[in-house]
Motif scaffolding. Sequence first.
Motif, PDB file in Angstrom:
ATOM      1  N   SER A 109       9.664   1.250  -3.336  1.00 31.31           N
ATOM      2  CA  SER A 109       8.766   1.808  -2.320  1.00 31.31           C
ATOM      3  C   SER A 109       7.371   2.031  -2.881  1.00 31.31           C
ATOM      4  O   SER A 109       6.420   2.265  -2.137  1.00 31.31           O
ATOM      5  CB  SER A 109       9.337   3.132  -1.804  1.00 31.31           C
ATOM      6  OG  SER A 109       9.444   4.044  -2.873  1.00 31.31           O
ATOM      7  N   TRP A 162       0.850  -1.190   0.000  1.00 32.01           N
ATOM      8  CA  TRP A 162       0.000   0.000   0.000  1.00 32.01           C
ATOM      9  C   TRP A 162       0.887   1.242   0.000  1.00 32.01           C
ATOM     10  O   TRP A 162       2.110   1.146   0.169  1.00 32.01           O
ATOM     11  CB  TRP A 162      -0.920   0.034   1.230  1.00 32.01           C
ATOM     12  CG  TRP A 162      -1.527  -1.273   1.603  1.00 32.01           C
ATOM     13  CD1 TRP A 162      -1.331  -1.972   2.748  1.00 32.01           C
ATOM     14  CD2 TRP A 162      -2.425  -2.067   0.810  1.00 32.01           C
ATOM     15  NE1 TRP A 162      -2.041  -3.141   2.731  1.00 32.01           N
ATOM     16  CE2 TRP A 162      -2.717  -3.228   1.559  1.00 32.01           C
ATOM     17  CE3 TRP A 162      -2.998  -1.915  -0.449  1.00 32.01           C
ATOM     18  CZ2 TRP A 162      -3.564  -4.216   1.091  1.00 32.01           C
ATOM     19  CZ3 TRP A 162      -3.835  -2.904  -0.916  1.00 32.01           C
ATOM     20  CH2 TRP A 162      -4.113  -4.036  -0.162  1.00 32.01           C
ATOM     21  N   THR A 163       0.275   2.389  -0.135  1.00 33.58           N
ATOM     22  CA  THR A 163       1.070   3.616  -0.244  1.00 33.58           C
ATOM     23  C   THR A 163       1.283   4.323   1.091  1.00 33.58           C
ATOM     24  O   THR A 163       2.105   5.228   1.168  1.00 33.58           O
ATOM     25  CB  THR A 163       0.414   4.600  -1.218  1.00 33.58           C
ATOM     26  OG1 THR A 163      -0.914   4.865  -0.774  1.00 33.58           O
ATOM     27  CG2 THR A 163       0.385   4.039  -2.625  1.00 33.58           C
ATOM     28  N   THR A 164       0.550   3.966   2.127  1.00 30.84           N
ATOM     29  CA  THR A 164       0.765   4.597   3.433  1.00 30.84           C
ATOM     30  C   THR A 164       0.777   3.540   4.529  1.00 30.84           C
ATOM     31  O   THR A 164       0.228   2.456   4.366  1.00 30.84           O
ATOM     32  CB  THR A 164      -0.350   5.614   3.777  1.00 30.84           C
ATOM     33  OG1 THR A 164      -1.606   4.945   3.710  1.00 30.84           O
ATOM     34  CG2 THR A 164      -0.331   6.792   2.829  1.00 30.84           C
ATOM     35  N   ASN A 176      -6.449   0.412  -1.652  1.00 27.97           N
ATOM     36  CA  ASN A 176      -5.263   1.037  -1.079  1.00 27.97           C
ATOM     37  C   ASN A 176      -5.637   1.616   0.282  1.00 27.97           C
ATOM     38  O   ASN A 176      -6.804   1.632   0.678  1.00 27.97           O
ATOM     39  CB  ASN A 176      -4.773   2.151  -2.019  1.00 27.97           C
ATOM     40  CG  ASN A 176      -3.408   2.648  -1.638  1.00 27.97           C
ATOM     41  OD1 ASN A 176      -2.585   1.906  -1.100  1.00 27.97           O
ATOM     42  ND2 ASN A 176      -3.152   3.919  -1.875  1.00 27.97           N
ATOM     43  N   THR A 177      -4.631   2.116   0.998  1.00 28.47           N
ATOM     44  CA  THR A 177      -4.884   2.685   2.323  1.00 28.47           C
ATOM     45  C   THR A 177      -5.173   4.178   2.278  1.00 28.47           C
ATOM     46  O   THR A 177      -5.409   4.785   3.314  1.00 28.47           O
ATOM     47  CB  THR A 177      -3.667   2.447   3.221  1.00 28.47           C
ATOM     48  OG1 THR A 177      -2.489   2.822   2.513  1.00 28.47           O
ATOM     49  CG2 THR A 177      -3.562   0.991   3.625  1.00 28.47           C
ATOM     50  N   GLU A 178      -5.120   4.787   1.120  1.00 25.25           N
ATOM     51  CA  GLU A 178      -5.494   6.200   0.981  1.00 25.25           C
ATOM     52  C   GLU A 178      -6.097   6.406  -0.402  1.00 25.25           C
ATOM     53  O   GLU A 178      -5.916   5.579  -1.302  1.00 25.25           O
ATOM     54  CB  GLU A 178      -4.275   7.105   1.178  1.00 25.25           C
ATOM     55  CG  GLU A 178      -3.187   6.893   0.149  1.00 25.25           C
ATOM     56  CD  GLU A 178      -2.012   7.823   0.350  1.00 25.25           C
ATOM     57  OE1 GLU A 178      -2.140   8.798   1.091  1.00 25.25           O
ATOM     58  OE2 GLU A 178      -0.952   7.560  -0.270  1.00 25.25           O
ATOM     59  N   LYS A 234      -0.166   2.370   8.517  1.00 28.80           N
ATOM     60  CA  LYS A 234      -1.198   2.571   9.535  1.00 28.80           C
ATOM     61  C   LYS A 234      -0.604   2.194  10.886  1.00 28.80           C
ATOM     62  O   LYS A 234       0.067   1.164  10.998  1.00 28.80           O
ATOM     63  CB  LYS A 234      -2.427   1.701   9.246  1.00 28.80           C
ATOM     64  CG  LYS A 234      -3.133   2.024   7.946  1.00 28.80           C
ATOM     65  CD  LYS A 234      -3.816   3.351   7.990  1.00 28.80           C
ATOM     66  CE  LYS A 234      -4.559   3.634   6.698  1.00 28.80           C
ATOM     67  NZ  LYS A 234      -5.073   5.013   6.653  1.00 28.80           N
ATOM     68  N   ALA A 264       3.810   1.124  -4.945  1.00 33.41           N
ATOM     69  CA  ALA A 264       2.890  -0.019  -4.877  1.00 33.41           C
ATOM     70  C   ALA A 264       2.055  -0.076  -6.153  1.00 33.41           C
ATOM     71  O   ALA A 264       1.707   0.954  -6.729  1.00 33.41           O
ATOM     72  CB  ALA A 264       1.982   0.117  -3.661  1.00 33.41           C
ATOM     73  N   SER A 296       1.906   3.513  -8.008  1.00 30.72           N
ATOM     74  CA  SER A 296       1.779   4.730  -7.204  1.00 30.72           C
ATOM     75  C   SER A 296       2.850   5.770  -7.531  1.00 30.72           C
ATOM     76  O   SER A 296       2.639   6.956  -7.313  1.00 30.72           O
ATOM     77  CB  SER A 296       1.831   4.386  -5.713  1.00 30.72           C
ATOM     78  OG  SER A 296       3.077   3.809  -5.391  1.00 30.72           O
TER      79      SER A 296
END
Lengths: 122, 213
Positions: B19, A43-45, B41-43, A47, B21, B111
């Motif tokens: 880095s 993922w890009t961030t 995705n997380t955002e 948590k 994704a 990304s």
Amino acid sequence: MPGDMPSGTTGISRNYSSIKVISHRPSIRSPFEAGYVQTRSKWTTAKREFAISWKSMTAQSHASLLYFFETTCSGASSFIWHDPTANSGSGVTREVIFLDDSLEFDNVHQDYFSGSIRIREV
Amino acid sequence: MALSLSSAAIVEKNKLTSSGAWIILLKVVFPDLTTIRLARNTEDVVWPSTGGNTYTAFPFEIDDAQEEGSGAHSILNIRVGNVTRTIQTYMEQTGNAGGVGSDVDLYVVHSDHLDLTTAEIHETFVVTSSFADSKWAVFELSARNQVNVIFPQYRFMKNFCRWSFRDYGCGYSGATSYTTCNKTLSDCRLRGNVRYFGGFPGIPEGRTYVDTD
């Protein structure tokens, strides 16, 4: 807008005994026979997850926390948590949820409670 | 058809560590033309990064594609989070038929290269069946069934209008309060819209004439 977790005067955020900080940043790894590993982010961030524990929470703070868990955020809604572990001081807030469906605290020394909660960024 | 990757994607693919994704984006256009855009995705993801659409971070899972040797179309199940019943609400909107018939686009983007306007992988599907429970809304995706495609596109029929009610060919302005029609000439007369009737009353009885152009 999510509500704030009770803090400050009730001592919930300030009088903790420890906070464990876990950062989740999953990656995909493919090990090769030659010994190297190919990796990339999933993922890009990241948590973050926090496990906050108290050894002697006051009865007032405990009641406030229970009311917040059971009524205000109903155990499932997100809320704003002021992160005391942030390096930049007290201004850092995070939108988090309770990770568990139940809160367990032990009543110790008559008017004090010990226990922990786990929260995670949404 | 062979899959072609951009030069940026080939570089990313060959890196030992990265880095960035690979992000799967999902666009669903329901039959009522409501469009939802989701990112696995997380955002949230804006793609393309300049002037693009926002794909909302939302949980969805893609199952393995199922293929058969009997000639049936391959099937792909996609499960979208339905804990809040948001997706189900879209499915239950009038005319959306549970999402069946919706057009679905799956994109795979990187990304670190969201500025590229072409996705590395782009697949198009149509929803052939669906169901929802308290956790997931499941869409069965497949290729559009060619047997169900009207061919030839226009057929000339004596007493059956070829337009959909209120579409560009129908031209019904809503002067009266009708919301539907049964596509017959008499129904069109009742609505005062006979000049736009899409049938061909002059055709002799018992035959259908087909435009072979």
